[in-house]
Design an enzyme around this catalytic site. Structure first.
Site, short mmCIF file in Angstrom:
data_model
loop_
_atom_site.label_atom_id
_atom_site.label_comp_id
_atom_site.label_asym_id
_atom_site.label_seq_id
_atom_site.Cartn_x
_atom_site.Cartn_y
_atom_site.Cartn_z
CB SER A 82 5.72 -44.34 -1.34
OG SER A 82 5.29 -43.67 -2.51
CG ASP A 87 6.54 -45.07 -5.65
OD1 ASP A 87 6.98 -46.22 -5.65
OD2 ASP A 87 5.99 -44.54 -4.66
N GLY A 126 -1.06 -45.17 -5.92
CA GLY A 126 -1.08 -45.35 -4.48
C GLY A 126 -2.49 -45.65 -3.99
N GLY A 127 -2.58 -46.03 -2.72
CA GLY A 127 -3.87 -46.21 -2.08
C GLY A 127 -4.59 -47.50 -2.41
CG ASP A 179 5.83 -50.29 -2.80
OD1 ASP A 179 4.84 -49.79 -2.25
OD2 ASP A 179 6.46 -49.70 -3.71
N GLY A 180 3.07 -51.83 -1.13
CA GLY A 180 1.70 -51.86 -1.60
C GLY A 180 0.71 -52.19 -0.51
N GLY A 181 -0.07 -51.19 -0.09
CA GLY A 181 -1.11 -51.43 0.90
C GLY A 181 -0.61 -51.69 2.31
N GLY A 186 2.83 -45.55 2.18
CA GLY A 186 2.53 -44.23 1.66
C GLY A 186 1.29 -43.67 2.30
#
Length: 233
Positions: free
Chosen positions: A19, A46, A155-156, A186-188, A208
């Site tokens: 990302s 995104d 994000g994050g 997607d995510g973490g 990301g």
């Protein structure tokens, strides 16, 4: 609750899809070039509209301006309330694959079909609270299913490990139905979480923050995630 043990992912390759949300927006062209040089397989944009999620990000003109800076495919993750209206512009901007949220459209089958009519590959994304069964009747239209392991918009965030049974369930649906379909998470995603996602059946990993904060640089970060995910095969 199902066990996270998946059906096998077959010979679908592990792919790393960064990302660009943590990138320097003032240098996006250079950032895209750096990601390709680091060995990524595709780049995810995104796209947020401030309505479906509480954030604003990339319009199609920004993506189009970056298209000449890399040859890897672009995918647009449409976190927007009106994906049908916005889809043509993102295809024109150079996105090979458009990801539509199941929660964003009343007629998901029609929306995915529209993406395909535009000449792009179609994918569907599921928020954490949305069950796997939401994609059961559209897998024939999908080149990919995206399971969100955070709530979309920023994000994050921390990886939601309780999504792994859903990843496994969707992998079984894909394999048992004989569908030609990637499974993205997607995510973490980080070195600490990527193996759980891959072991559950994901073969495309979006990362990301973990890529950009690696003190050894993007190339090391991409190679590490790929190696860790591949070790679960």
């Amino acid at each position: 609750m199902d066990s996270p043990a998946p059906a096998p992912a077959g010979d679908r390759p592990i792919e790393i899809a960064p990302s660009v949300l943590p990138a320097d927006f003032a240098r996006l062209g250079e950032e895209v070039t750096a990601l390709e040089k680091a060995g990524v397989d595709r780049i995810q944009w995104d796209v947020m509209d401030g309505r479906f999620v509480p954030n604003l990000t990339f319009g199609p003109d920004v993506i189009a301006a970056c298209r000449t800076y890399a040859t890897v495919p672009f995918e647009a993750h449409l976190m927007v309330e009106a994906p049908d209206e916005m889809a043509p512009r993102y295809v024109e901007a150079g996105c090979h694959l458009l990801i539509v949220h199941a929660e964003s459209t009343r007629h998901l089958h029609r929306s995915l079909g529209r993406v395909r009519e535009l000449g792009a590959r179609a994918a569907v994304a599921l928020n954490p609270a949305t069950p796997a069964e939401a994609v059961a009747n559209v897998l024939d239209l999908c080149s990919m299913v995206l399971v969100m392991t955070v709530n979309p918009g920023f994000g994050g965030q921390d990886y939601i490990a309780t999504m792994e049974p859903k990843i496994a369930r969707i992998r079984r649906m894909i394999v048992e139905g004989g569908h030609d379909c990637d499974l993205e998470v997607d995510g973490g995603i980080s070195p600490a979480t990527v193996q759980g996602a891959a072991r559950a059946g994901a073969n495309v990993l979006v990362a990301g923050s973990a890529l950009y904060r690696d003190p050894l640089g993007l190339e090391h970060a991409v190679a590490e995630l790929r190696a860790l995910a591949s070790d679960t095969r």
